[in-house]
Structures are given as structure tokens and as C-alpha cells.
Design an enzyme around this catalytic site. Structure first.
Site, PDB file in Angstrom:
ATOM      1  N   THR A 270       0.834  -1.179   0.127  1.00 45.14           N
ATOM      2  CA  THR A 270      -0.058  -0.103  -0.110  1.00 45.14           C
ATOM      3  C   THR A 270       0.955   1.372   0.479  1.00 45.14           C
ATOM      4  O   THR A 270       0.453   2.297  -0.333  1.00 45.14           O
ATOM      5  CB  THR A 270      -1.090  -0.360   1.633  1.00 45.14           C
ATOM      6  OG1 THR A 270      -0.105  -0.206   2.543  1.00 45.14           O
ATOM      7  CG2 THR A 270      -1.588  -1.221   1.345  1.00 45.14           C
TER       8      THR A 270
ATOM      9  N   HIS B 110       6.923   3.149  -1.111  1.00 46.72           N
ATOM     10  CA  HIS B 110       8.498   2.776  -0.928  1.00 46.72           C
ATOM     11  C   HIS B 110       9.017   1.185  -0.102  1.00 46.72           C
ATOM     12  O   HIS B 110       7.787   0.874   0.793  1.00 46.72           O
ATOM     13  CB  HIS B 110       8.377   4.029   0.341  1.00 46.72           C
ATOM     14  CG  HIS B 110       9.793   4.606   1.181  1.00 46.72           C
ATOM     15  ND1 HIS B 110      10.534   5.974   0.369  1.00 46.72           N
ATOM     16  CD2 HIS B 110      10.545   4.126   1.024  1.00 46.72           C
ATOM     17  CE1 HIS B 110      11.567   5.981   1.090  1.00 46.72           C
ATOM     18  NE2 HIS B 110      12.020   4.787   1.459  1.00 46.72           N
TER      19      HIS B 110
ATOM     20  N   HIS C 150       9.695  -0.922   2.001  1.00 43.04           N
ATOM     21  CA  HIS C 150      10.079  -1.626   3.430  1.00 43.04           C
ATOM     22  C   HIS C 150      10.381  -2.956   3.897  1.00 43.04           C
ATOM     23  O   HIS C 150       8.930  -3.451   3.153  1.00 43.04           O
ATOM     24  CB  HIS C 150       8.805  -0.364   3.770  1.00 43.04           C
ATOM     25  CG  HIS C 150       7.532  -0.891   3.661  1.00 43.04           C
ATOM     26  ND1 HIS C 150       6.719  -0.315   2.375  1.00 43.04           N
ATOM     27  CD2 HIS C 150       6.115  -1.566   4.045  1.00 43.04           C
ATOM     28  CE1 HIS C 150       5.584  -0.565   1.914  1.00 43.04           C
ATOM     29  NE2 HIS C 150       5.173  -1.730   3.384  1.00 43.04           N
TER      30      HIS C 150
HETATM   31  P1  5GP Z   1       2.442  -2.161   2.916  1.00 45.44           P
HETATM   32  O1  5GP Z   1       0.509  -2.587   3.258  1.00 45.44           O
HETATM   33  O2  5GP Z   1       2.517  -1.476   1.873  1.00 45.44           O
HETATM   34  O3  5GP Z   1       2.750  -3.631   3.066  1.00 45.44           O
HETATM   35  O4  5GP Z   1       2.891  -1.216   4.830  1.00 45.44           O
HETATM   36  C1  5GP Z   1       2.349  -0.113   5.082  1.00 45.44           C
HETATM   37  C2  5GP Z   1       2.235   0.069   6.007  1.00 45.44           C
HETATM   38  O5  5GP Z   1       2.716   0.568   6.476  1.00 45.44           O
HETATM   39  C3  5GP Z   1       0.986  -0.561   6.750  1.00 45.44           C
HETATM   40  O6  5GP Z   1       1.032  -0.996   7.711  1.00 45.44           O
HETATM   41  C4  5GP Z   1       0.552   0.385   7.517  1.00 45.44           C
HETATM   42  O7  5GP Z   1       0.047   1.060   8.890  1.00 45.44           O
HETATM   43  C5  5GP Z   1       1.762   1.072   7.861  1.00 45.44           C
HETATM   44  N1  5GP Z   1       1.393   3.355   7.794  1.00 45.44           N
HETATM   45  C6  5GP Z   1       1.062   3.862   6.585  1.00 45.44           C
HETATM   46  N2  5GP Z   1       1.088   5.349   7.165  1.00 45.44           N
HETATM   47  C7  5GP Z   1       1.613   5.285   8.146  1.00 45.44           C
HETATM   48  C8  5GP Z   1       1.844   6.203   9.197  1.00 45.44           C
HETATM   49  O8  5GP Z   1       1.870   7.627   7.857  1.00 45.44           O
HETATM   50  N3  5GP Z   1       3.353   6.002  10.052  1.00 45.44           N
HETATM   51  C9  5GP Z   1       3.232   4.419   9.920  1.00 45.44           C
HETATM   52  N4  5GP Z   1       4.589   4.452  10.870  1.00 45.44           N
HETATM   53  N5  5GP Z   1       3.189   3.785   9.261  1.00 45.44           N
HETATM   54  C10 5GP Z   1       1.821   3.975   8.225  1.00 45.44           C
HETATM   55 ZN    ZN Z   2      10.036   7.518  -0.595  1.00 43.42          ZN
END
Ligand code: 5GP
Ligand code: ZN
Length: 115
Positions: free
Chosen positions: A93, A96, A98
């Protein structure tokens, strides 16, 4: 990337609870933790995902930070899971690169496709 959330966290423009930081990477607490330990590790430079021509040196820094975070968060001995959701099917989501470090509870075994 001026409109990237994690770039803004990396540059301290947006606050996060920082767990570890060096010249190359930052680790901070996920805003919506799924487990007692849920820390995200990012390279400070912007790469969309692991396949975005990321220099191997940076990939090494990210993985080195995994071990450091596990120690800081106290899950080095008990174990943990690292996850890098990638692209559409991977349900990424934030675009970048991570790595999620998840721990503090026993993981479900199942890792199959969504129902
Ligand atoms: P993905 O779904 O891309 O693997 O993980 C994105 C993660 O970023 C999610 O677990 C979400 O809770 C976290 N996240 C989204 N927005 C923010 C934010 O503003 N601050 C922090 N610390 N985490 C965030
Ligand atoms: Zn970035």
C-alpha cells in the site's frame, strides 16, 4: 520523492516513533500494529520495491537493520517474521520499499492465497 509518505518520515518531515536510524535506513513503529512488535524498516532513499534497481549495498543495510531491530525490540531469541509486501498481488500500500518486522506472538502458519 516529494509526495511519498515514507520519504517524509525518512526526512523527519512527518513524525514517527523511531526505533533505529543510521545514514542509510530508518526503522519506525507501524501506525497500525498487527502484532505486539510491528516495526517497519525503510531505506532512506526512495525505491518503490525490492525490484526497483536497489543497490545491493542498500539491500544489505536493510537486512542488517532487521537484526538490529529484532534485538532492540527484544524478539531476537523468541523469533519473528519479516515481510515485504510487493506490488498489487502482494498488497503493497505504500510504494516505498519497506520490510515489516512482526513478532511478540506466535505467527499463523498459513501463508496461502486470499479467500
Ligand atoms: P504495506 O501494506 O505497504 O506493506 O505496509 C504499509 C504499512 O505502513 C502499513 O502496515 C501501515 O499501517 C503503515 N503506515 C501507513 N501510514 C503510516 C504512517 O503515517 N506512519 C506509520 N508509522 N506507518 C504507517
Ligand atoms: Zn519514498
Amino acid at each position: 520523492m516529494s509526495d511519498c509518505l515514507f520519504c517524509k518520515i525518512a526526512s523527519h518531515e512527518i513524525d514517527a516513533t523511531i526505533v533505529y536510524e543510521d545514514d542509510y535506513v530508518m526503522a519506525f513503529e507501524d501506525i497500525n500494529p498487527q502484532l505486539p512488535v510491528h516495526t517497519l524498516i525503510i531505506p532512506k532513499q526512495h525505491y518503490a520495491h525490492v525490484g526497483d534497481d536497489v543497490p545491493e549495498e542498500i539491500l544489505g543495510k536493510v537486512f542488517a537493520a532487521v537484526a538490529k531491530v529484532a534485538k532492540i525490540k527484544g524478539v531476537e531469541e523468541s523469533g519473528y517474521r519479516i515481510v515485504a509486501n510487493t506490488g498489487e498481488d502482494g498488497r503493497q500500500t505504500v510504494h516505498h520499499l519497506h520490510v515489516h518486522v512482526l513478532g511478540g506472538a506466535r505467527m499463523p502458519i498459513r501463508m496461502g492465497p486470499a479467500d
